[in-house]
Design a protein around this motif. Structure first.
Motif, PDB file in Angstrom:
ATOM      1  N   TRP A  27      -0.588   2.821  -5.393  1.00  0.00           N
ATOM      2  CA  TRP A  27      -0.152   3.139  -4.037  1.00  0.00           C
ATOM      3  C   TRP A  27       1.294   3.638  -4.007  1.00  0.00           C
ATOM      4  O   TRP A  27       1.662   4.457  -3.161  1.00  0.00           O
ATOM      5  CB  TRP A  27      -0.322   1.938  -3.119  1.00  0.00           C
ATOM      6  CG  TRP A  27      -1.741   1.735  -2.680  1.00  0.00           C
ATOM      7  CD1 TRP A  27      -2.561   0.681  -2.974  1.00  0.00           C
ATOM      8  CD2 TRP A  27      -2.523   2.621  -1.862  1.00  0.00           C
ATOM      9  NE1 TRP A  27      -3.793   0.866  -2.399  1.00  0.00           N
ATOM     10  CE2 TRP A  27      -3.799   2.035  -1.709  1.00  0.00           C
ATOM     11  CE3 TRP A  27      -2.268   3.852  -1.253  1.00  0.00           C
ATOM     12  CZ2 TRP A  27      -4.809   2.641  -0.962  1.00  0.00           C
ATOM     13  CZ3 TRP A  27      -3.275   4.462  -0.517  1.00  0.00           C
ATOM     14  CH2 TRP A  27      -4.525   3.856  -0.379  1.00  0.00           C
TER      15      TRP A  27
ATOM     16  N   ARG B  33       0.869   7.190  -5.018  1.00  0.00           N
ATOM     17  CA  ARG B  33       0.185   7.883  -3.917  1.00  0.00           C
ATOM     18  C   ARG B  33       1.154   8.188  -2.767  1.00  0.00           C
ATOM     19  O   ARG B  33       1.014   9.207  -2.077  1.00  0.00           O
ATOM     20  CB  ARG B  33      -0.964   7.000  -3.426  1.00  0.00           C
ATOM     21  CG  ARG B  33      -1.795   7.562  -2.299  1.00  0.00           C
ATOM     22  CD  ARG B  33      -2.965   8.409  -2.752  1.00  0.00           C
ATOM     23  NE  ARG B  33      -3.728   8.858  -1.597  1.00  0.00           N
ATOM     24  CZ  ARG B  33      -4.809   8.240  -1.124  1.00  0.00           C
ATOM     25  NH1 ARG B  33      -5.276   7.135  -1.727  1.00  0.00           N
ATOM     26  NH2 ARG B  33      -5.451   8.705  -0.078  1.00  0.00           N
ATOM     27  N   ALA B  34       2.154   7.322  -2.599  1.00  0.00           N
ATOM     28  CA  ALA B  34       3.154   7.529  -1.548  1.00  0.00           C
ATOM     29  C   ALA B  34       4.242   8.511  -1.965  1.00  0.00           C
ATOM     30  O   ALA B  34       5.166   8.781  -1.189  1.00  0.00           O
ATOM     31  CB  ALA B  34       3.787   6.194  -1.170  1.00  0.00           C
TER      32      ALA B  34
ATOM     33  N   HIS C 201       0.885  -1.167   0.000  1.00  0.00           N
ATOM     34  CA  HIS C 201       0.000   0.000   0.000  1.00  0.00           C
ATOM     35  C   HIS C 201       0.928   1.223   0.000  1.00  0.00           C
ATOM     36  O   HIS C 201       1.927   1.213  -0.699  1.00  0.00           O
ATOM     37  CB  HIS C 201      -0.933  -0.043   1.205  1.00  0.00           C
ATOM     38  CG  HIS C 201      -1.989  -1.100   1.070  1.00  0.00           C
ATOM     39  ND1 HIS C 201      -1.739  -2.423   1.340  1.00  0.00           N
ATOM     40  CD2 HIS C 201      -3.281  -1.030   0.680  1.00  0.00           C
ATOM     41  CE1 HIS C 201      -2.843  -3.132   1.113  1.00  0.00           C
ATOM     42  NE2 HIS C 201      -3.783  -2.305   0.713  1.00  0.00           N
ATOM     43  N   ASP C 202       0.621   2.248   0.774  1.00  0.00           N
ATOM     44  CA  ASP C 202       1.539   3.386   0.854  1.00  0.00           C
ATOM     45  C   ASP C 202       2.317   3.426   2.162  1.00  0.00           C
ATOM     46  O   ASP C 202       3.368   4.060   2.236  1.00  0.00           O
ATOM     47  CB  ASP C 202       0.808   4.708   0.639  1.00  0.00           C
ATOM     48  CG  ASP C 202      -0.340   4.937   1.611  1.00  0.00           C
ATOM     49  OD1 ASP C 202      -0.713   3.992   2.350  1.00  0.00           O
ATOM     50  OD2 ASP C 202      -0.879   6.067   1.628  1.00  0.00           O
TER      51      ASP C 202
END
Length: 296
Positions: A203, A206-207, A170-171
């Motif tokens: 992700w 997004r990070a 994910h992030d």
């Protein structure tokens, strides 16, 4: 017209090249298959798994990635061999699945790992993917190293069963803690012979990270991707592949660097009919991303 003398010469050149680089004889481009993470259709698949899988095939997908398996409910009421048969009836296969291995990573529950491996093998999967990591397991760099060690151990168990273990990000893996990040530690301390990574490109972006730079820094570590696009106006939302802000054409050029084998579309929210949406993404992927590359 090719004369016999020229033909013999060409064959000789090919043979010489093959002795130095035998992969040249196998270098023809192979189209990737369009895959979908079935979590995208979580609001529907529990009600009618067979119907949803038929619609997934009709939408243009050839591979599916599972989620949510349990020994009690199996794959939405279908036992692994039954699930495999339904897939085959729709021209689908399942190369990978997301499995909750939290009890193994927390407590070393090897029975859970064995059950997971058995289910994955029975439905024809090659990859067991860890989809998430409990927050309590990732509080310090020491935790990061402990997770990497457990992933190596689970990867060895998977390898002995003819499978591969992967980790899906994910992030939060990119959040700096104690001078490092969970993702850095996992990439450095997991054995490439035992542990792969499924890069969720949405992700990563997004990070605030660059997926191409990650691929270049860690070649062949990312045989699976989540192809998930980012809404241009609301980056916390997904949109159809090709309609968002992530340049997948550019990223796809690095498929060989990454070692890509399976491209898996995932969309967690929809602004239009879900089946219309996934069909649009499949069409874009198959036309613009998956057809003209050499498989790693």
């Amino acid at each position: 017209m090719t004369h016999r003398r020229d033909f013999v010469k060409q064959v000789g050149l090919l043979a010489a090249a093959a002795c130095v680089q035998p992969e040249l004889l196998l270098a023809a481009p192979v189209a990737y298959k369009a895959g979908i993470q079935l979590y995208s259709l979580r609001d529907y698949i529990g009600q009618d798994a067979k119907g949803v899988l038929a619609k997934v095939a009709k939408a243009g997908y050839q591979e599916v990635e599972t989620y949510g398996y349990s020994p009690e409910k199996h794959y939405w009421g279908l036992k692994p061999t039954e699930f495999k048969a339904v897939l085959a009836g729709n021209g689908l296969t399942t190369p990978s699945g997301h499995y909750d291995l939290g009890a193994y990573l927390r407590e070393g529950n090897e029975a859970l790992l064995d059950t997971t491996i058995a289910a994955a093998k029975a439905c024809g999967q090659q990859y067991v993917i860890v989809p998430y990591l409990d927050e309590k397991l990732r509080a310090t760099p020491a935790d990061f190293r402990a997770i990497a060690a457990k992933l190596n151990k689970a990867g060895a168990r998977c390898k002995s069963a003819g499978l591969r273990l992967g980790y899906h990000n994910h992030d939060f893996e990119f959040k700096p803690i104690g001078g490092t990040t969970l993702y850095d530690v996992m990439l450095k301390e997991t054995d490439p012979k035992l542990v792969d990574f499924e890069m969720d490109i949405y992700w990563v972006v997004r990070a605030g990270q660059d997926p191409i730079k990650l691929m270049q820094a860690h070649p062949k570590r990312f045989p699976l991707w989540h192809v998930k696009d980012m809404d241009k106006a609301k980056p916390d939302l997904n949109t159809e592949v090709g309609s968002g802000s992530i340049d997948y054409r550019k990223i796809m050029a690095y498929a060989g660097t990454a070692g890509l084998k399976h491209a898996v579309m995932e969309q967690e929210n929809f602004s239009l009919d879900a089946y219309q949406s996934i069909a649009q993404s499949a069409a874009y992927m198959r036309k613009n991303l998956l057809g003209a590359l050499k498989k790693a």
